[in-house]
Motif scaffolding. Structure first.
Motif, PDB file in Angstrom:
ATOM      1  N   ARG A   9      23.737  41.448  45.928  1.00 58.41           N
ATOM      2  CA  ARG A   9      24.900  40.562  46.018  1.00 58.41           C
ATOM      3  C   ARG A   9      25.524  40.306  47.470  1.00 58.41           C
ATOM      4  O   ARG A   9      25.880  39.266  47.972  1.00 58.41           O
ATOM      5  CB  ARG A   9      26.353  41.150  45.070  1.00 58.41           C
ATOM      6  CG  ARG A   9      27.328  40.121  45.133  1.00 58.41           C
ATOM      7  CD  ARG A   9      28.621  40.679  44.212  1.00 58.41           C
ATOM      8  NE  ARG A   9      29.507  39.702  43.911  1.00 58.41           N
ATOM      9  CZ  ARG A   9      29.374  39.020  42.733  1.00 58.41           C
ATOM     10  NH1 ARG A   9      28.413  39.009  41.927  1.00 58.41           N
ATOM     11  NH2 ARG A   9      30.632  38.166  42.585  1.00 58.41           N
ATOM     12  N   HIS A  45      41.049  45.213  35.706  1.00 54.93           N
ATOM     13  CA  HIS A  45      40.030  45.861  36.118  1.00 54.93           C
ATOM     14  C   HIS A  45      39.938  47.112  35.028  1.00 54.93           C
ATOM     15  O   HIS A  45      40.189  48.330  35.568  1.00 54.93           O
ATOM     16  CB  HIS A  45      40.074  46.405  37.600  1.00 54.93           C
ATOM     17  CG  HIS A  45      40.444  45.653  38.628  1.00 54.93           C
ATOM     18  ND1 HIS A  45      39.518  44.394  39.048  1.00 54.93           N
ATOM     19  CD2 HIS A  45      41.680  45.257  39.317  1.00 54.93           C
ATOM     20  CE1 HIS A  45      40.262  43.762  39.920  1.00 54.93           C
ATOM     21  NE2 HIS A  45      41.399  44.201  40.031  1.00 54.93           N
ATOM     22  N   ASP A  53      34.163  43.883  37.509  1.00 46.71           N
ATOM     23  CA  ASP A  53      34.814  43.078  36.659  1.00 46.71           C
ATOM     24  C   ASP A  53      34.033  42.349  35.738  1.00 46.71           C
ATOM     25  O   ASP A  53      34.207  42.019  34.585  1.00 46.71           O
ATOM     26  CB  ASP A  53      35.731  42.243  37.569  1.00 46.71           C
ATOM     27  CG  ASP A  53      36.945  43.049  38.350  1.00 46.71           C
ATOM     28  OD1 ASP A  53      37.037  44.053  38.023  1.00 46.71           O
ATOM     29  OD2 ASP A  53      37.396  42.471  39.359  1.00 46.71           O
ATOM     30  N   ALA A  54      32.767  41.836  36.291  1.00 47.83           N
ATOM     31  CA  ALA A  54      31.982  41.062  35.538  1.00 47.83           C
ATOM     32  C   ALA A  54      31.174  41.718  34.457  1.00 47.83           C
ATOM     33  O   ALA A  54      30.544  41.251  33.589  1.00 47.83           O
ATOM     34  CB  ALA A  54      31.079  40.120  36.583  1.00 47.83           C
ATOM     35  N   GLU A  55      30.907  43.039  34.686  1.00 44.11           N
ATOM     36  CA  GLU A  55      29.969  43.650  33.862  1.00 44.11           C
ATOM     37  C   GLU A  55      30.869  44.327  32.523  1.00 44.11           C
ATOM     38  O   GLU A  55      31.726  45.003  33.019  1.00 44.11           O
ATOM     39  CB  GLU A  55      29.369  44.873  34.629  1.00 44.11           C
ATOM     40  CG  GLU A  55      28.413  45.560  33.626  1.00 44.11           C
ATOM     41  CD  GLU A  55      27.306  45.027  33.148  1.00 44.11           C
ATOM     42  OE1 GLU A  55      26.886  45.461  31.971  1.00 44.11           O
ATOM     43  OE2 GLU A  55      26.805  44.050  33.836  1.00 44.11           O
ATOM     44  N   GLU A 112      34.126  43.038  42.215  1.00 45.18           N
ATOM     45  CA  GLU A 112      33.736  41.529  41.469  1.00 45.18           C
ATOM     46  C   GLU A 112      32.671  41.909  40.735  1.00 45.18           C
ATOM     47  O   GLU A 112      32.458  41.314  39.257  1.00 45.18           O
ATOM     48  CB  GLU A 112      33.065  40.802  42.380  1.00 45.18           C
ATOM     49  CG  GLU A 112      34.359  40.296  43.402  1.00 45.18           C
ATOM     50  CD  GLU A 112      33.911  39.169  44.387  1.00 45.18           C
ATOM     51  OE1 GLU A 112      32.537  38.982  44.477  1.00 45.18           O
ATOM     52  OE2 GLU A 112      34.589  38.518  45.453  1.00 45.18           O
TER      53      GLU A 112
END
Length: 233
Positions: free
Chosen positions: A44, A101, A29-31, A26
């Motif tokens: 996290r 991804h 994926d966000a970075e 997660e």
């Protein structure tokens, strides 16, 4: 006067390898760059010290291996229909995975594909190539050609995403606006007329014919020419 009611804060779920890998995925994926630090991962997960994570993943490299193999598990191989549908399904399912991804492409180039999902993928692909009776190096070359297209396309996607985030141009229109002054200077200098004519063509933004799947089919056409008795020879 009533006594105050105390509400207990629920404890976070216990650490596990699966939970750590899911949280790392997660974060990646966000970075935009797909980079994950153990400190950010510990935060996290609600863990005070990143060292607590190593009990489950061994090292940061171990975590990378687990993350990569998880994505390999999203690849599919069509069985029993011949080598070409099998390799094409690897390509299309792999492209779907790296779009979700993009960081996986970098790990795929940097980490050996020796996890259980990666080994299962290679084994299934090679099984579909066995009837061709090609040399071992050629059979693996077929698989590597398709995966190279997946990984290379994914790496380009990752680098573009990182670049766009770095310069603050998230859309194609933003990127075109930032490049326009430079392209105008290039055109005025006249040193690269063919490039400048292309840059000035309003149709250059039309959908390119070389989509991922089109290039995949071109590659498969080329591989077919190596198959004994193929009409592509």
């Amino acid at each position: 006067m009533n006594s105050p009611v105390w509400y207990d804060t629920p404890a976070p779920p216990p650490l596990s390898r699966e939970r750590i890998v899911a949280a790392a995925t997660e974060l990646a994926d966000a970075e935009p760059s797909g980079e994950v630090t153990m400190r950010a991962l510990a935060a996290r997960l609600g863990v005070r010290s990143p060292m607590a994570l190593y009990r489950y993943v061994g090292s940061k490299d171990g975590l990378a291996d687990l993350m990569a193999d998880q994505v390999y598990g999203r690849f599919t191989v069509r069985r029993g229909e011949g080598w070409r549908p099998a390799l094409r399904s690897i390509g299309t399912s792999g492209w779907a995975a790296v779009q979700r991804h993009p960081w996986f492409a970098r790990l795929a180039f940097a980490r050996p594909p020796l996890g259980p999902n990666a080994l299962a993928l290679y084994d299934a692909a090679l099984a579909e190539l066995d009837p061709l009776r090609l040399p071992a190096a050629t059979r693996m070359g077929f698989v590597s050609t398709v995966l190279g297209h997946v990984f290379g396309s994914g790496l380009a996607l990752l680098e573009e995403r990182t670049m766009r985030a770095g310069i603050g141009s998230p859309t194609d229109a933003d990127l075109a606006a930032s490049a326009a002054p430079y392209l105008e200077r290039i055109a005025a200098q006249g040193a690269h007329p063919h490039f400048s004519r292309w840059a000035a063509d309003p149709d250059r933004h039309a959908a390119a014919p070389q989509t991922f799947e089109a290039i995949l089919d071109w590659l498969l056409d080329g591989l077919e020419s190596l198959v004994p008795g193929s009409a592509a020879k």
